[in-house]
Design an enzyme around this catalytic site. Sequence first.
Site, PDB file in Angstrom:
ATOM      1  CD  GLU A   1      -1.816  -2.340   1.618  1.00  0.00           C
ATOM      2  OE1 GLU A   1      -0.631  -2.626   1.901  1.00  0.00           O
ATOM      3  OE2 GLU A   1      -2.759  -3.141   1.757  1.00  0.00           O
TER       4      GLU A   1
ATOM      5  CG  MET B   1      22.775  11.758   3.739  1.00  0.00           C
ATOM      6  SD  MET B   1      24.006  12.867   3.031  1.00  0.00           S
ATOM      7  CE  MET B   1      23.107  13.531   1.635  1.00  0.00           C
TER       8      MET B   1
ATOM      9  CG  PHE C   1      -9.744  -9.818  11.212  1.00  0.00           C
ATOM     10  CD1 PHE C   1      -8.490 -10.211  11.646  1.00  0.00           C
ATOM     11  CD2 PHE C   1     -10.013  -9.838   9.851  1.00  0.00           C
ATOM     12  CE1 PHE C   1      -7.521 -10.623  10.730  1.00  0.00           C
ATOM     13  CE2 PHE C   1      -9.060 -10.251   8.938  1.00  0.00           C
ATOM     14  CZ  PHE C   1      -7.804 -10.647   9.378  1.00  0.00           C
ATOM     15  CD  GLN C   2      -7.450  -7.379   7.461  1.00  0.00           C
ATOM     16  OE1 GLN C   2      -8.362  -7.122   6.693  1.00  0.00           O
ATOM     17  NE2 GLN C   2      -6.281  -7.850   7.040  1.00  0.00           N
TER      18      GLN C   2
ATOM     19  CE  LYS D   1     -17.084  -6.515   3.466  1.00  0.00           C
ATOM     20  NZ  LYS D   1     -16.574  -7.851   3.824  1.00  0.00           N
TER      21      LYS D   1
END
Lengths: 553, 164
Positions: free
Chosen positions: A42, A464, A104-105, A154
């Site tokens: 993502e 760096m 969940f999630q 959802k």
Amino acid sequence: MILKALEIEGVDQIFGFPGGAVLPLYNQLYDSPLKHLLVRHEQAAVHAADGYARVTGKPGVVFATSGPGATNLVTGIANAYMDSVPLVLITGQVASPFIGTDAFQEADITGITLPITKHNYLVKNVEELPSILSEAFFIASTGRRGPVLIDIPKDLFDHEAPFNYDQKCHIAGYNPTYSGHAGQINRAVKAIRDARRPVIFGGGGLIRAGADQVLRELAETARIPVILSLMGLGAFPGDNSLFLGMPGMHGSVTANYALTETDLIIAAGVRFDDRVTGKLENFAEKAKIIHIDIDPAEIGKNVIIDIPIVGDVRLVLEDLLCKLKPGNTEKWFKQIESWQEKYPMPAGSKGASSSLLPQFVIRELSRLSEPDTIVATDVGQHQMWTAQHFIIRAPKRFLTSGGLGTMGYGFPAAIGARLAAPEQRVLCITGDGSFQMNIQELATVVNNNLDLTIALINNGSLGMVRQWQEFFYEKRYSHTLLVGSPDFIKVAEAYGARALRASTEVEATQAIEEAFRIKGPVLIDFVVNPEENVYPMVAPNHPINQIITGGDF
Amino acid sequence: MKHVLAILVENKAGALTRISGLFSRRGFNIENIAVGETVTPGVARMTITVEGSDPVIEQVMKQLHKLINVLKVSNLSKEPSVMRELMLIKVRSETGSRSDIQQIVETFRGKVVDVSPDSMIIEVTGTEDKLEAIKMMLEHFGIKEIVRTGKVALLRGAKTTREA
């Protein structure tokens, strides 16, 4: 309903990754004309949308699922927020009855992204969804641009509601100022007329506002040299004789000397970042400062401003331009030319002729690229060398993570640029550290046969950080040598991309020429001198005229 | 210096979090905070007391104004205004001390709102100075508990914050 809104907003490309909470949305997408690019993480979706937005000027759109899908966006959102990039992010949330139950999630993504979005929404009723969508696009793409996140439970995706979509939304608490205050503009005109050693110091705001043309006219009319921050590169032609380069920590000596000696800074769409100003007390001590910015909060935040002008930088510069006459700056230019002659951008260490110098690679990439090539960089030494040695001639052709300094930005941003500008060459300049932070996107470019060149400046270390350890931590190279990196040629080939390697100057030139002839994804592994440092350098929190030049001019 | 800011804000989910979060992440210190309804439905008013120099307060106000839900930010310390805070104090009291306490409360024009065999609750409204003064006077009786509303303020005269 969401897809319909996106079509009205002129969205044609979505970047995303599906999951449980966005199943209904992806189900609708299945027979939608909207294009969707499937990434492999993502974070890459946000960076790609960010690259897309920087090139097109339109908001980039991202879909992700709840929980880990949403939290994986966080770095990309913070990156876009710091660099004022317009994004609209749509995340799925667990279904309404489950919110707050540690389902969940489930993750409180509006809470998490509160400090890194321009605004965000958790949709409670489907009736409010159309107005939220139109507000989100409006907020993201006006005023000071920025990311806006919409979190949608959802169950709401499938709810029906009347679709009254009004693009011209009115938001009571949001009224950006566009035209500059006439009195302040007159004061600025007088200050410019009175100045003997003026400089224009411009930033990313110039590019977002489309102010490059007016900037050029203004600089040429009034005969004022131009300095651009990292974010501003491209807003003024990098090969124009009035251009002095980038200032600050790895800026050109001339730009830093000019900012130290100037009697007037015309700051346009910049925010006086610490990497530019160095030690604040010593910054531009001899100068009056005019500061033009769309965000009032930037004015006076870091440095004290004499003439503040809140407004769209293009409109304000146009107002200034019609009141300005050629300035008497010849003496000042003589001084500047003598600095330029004395302190050219260092081409790299002299003693290392046997090994390939990264500065040479960047210069060759610049020389062999068409003028409209879009360059995306990652973060670190290669980023600074690109800023110093790659000639950026026009806006929206240099994509880099300026504010947040996000390793892993460059490759996905190049993917976004590829989709945004199908006619232009896209080049990703990265390092072996940064590239490995989003290396999985090789699958995305191969899967979609995206035509882009990945120039990997491979020095086998986090260059760096290693440089700072060399300078400031007695060469104690704690965890900066990247032992165990894969053979990048094999990795690229395993994904199905072409790959070339170059370890000498001749090989480098040949590899670039060959890569530029190939259609599709190509990686060039430039094995460069690992000891090379970025010069010039101003140590952190030091005055910007105290420059470490490395002694290799 | 202490500044009292009046913030008109859309009464939407998360608005309070946005404002308080902004203070903490930008390193500004909230001394106290009071929130309530206004005459306009859907608009709440927050009164925030914050310590800082003028440039810091200017930055606080600009950052607050950037929040989409914020409609108006005014610095009431810069103009004549009425400022009040309400405090409830539960103080230990016995038969012997009750009238002494009563006298102090009257002097400060407070009210006794609850009495029990060994304690009293006193309600007092006023400026910060006044509240500190009565607190000090009651201290030796034994203060068991204090609750304060945080400061609220209105501009003097007919002008409203909305117009300011």
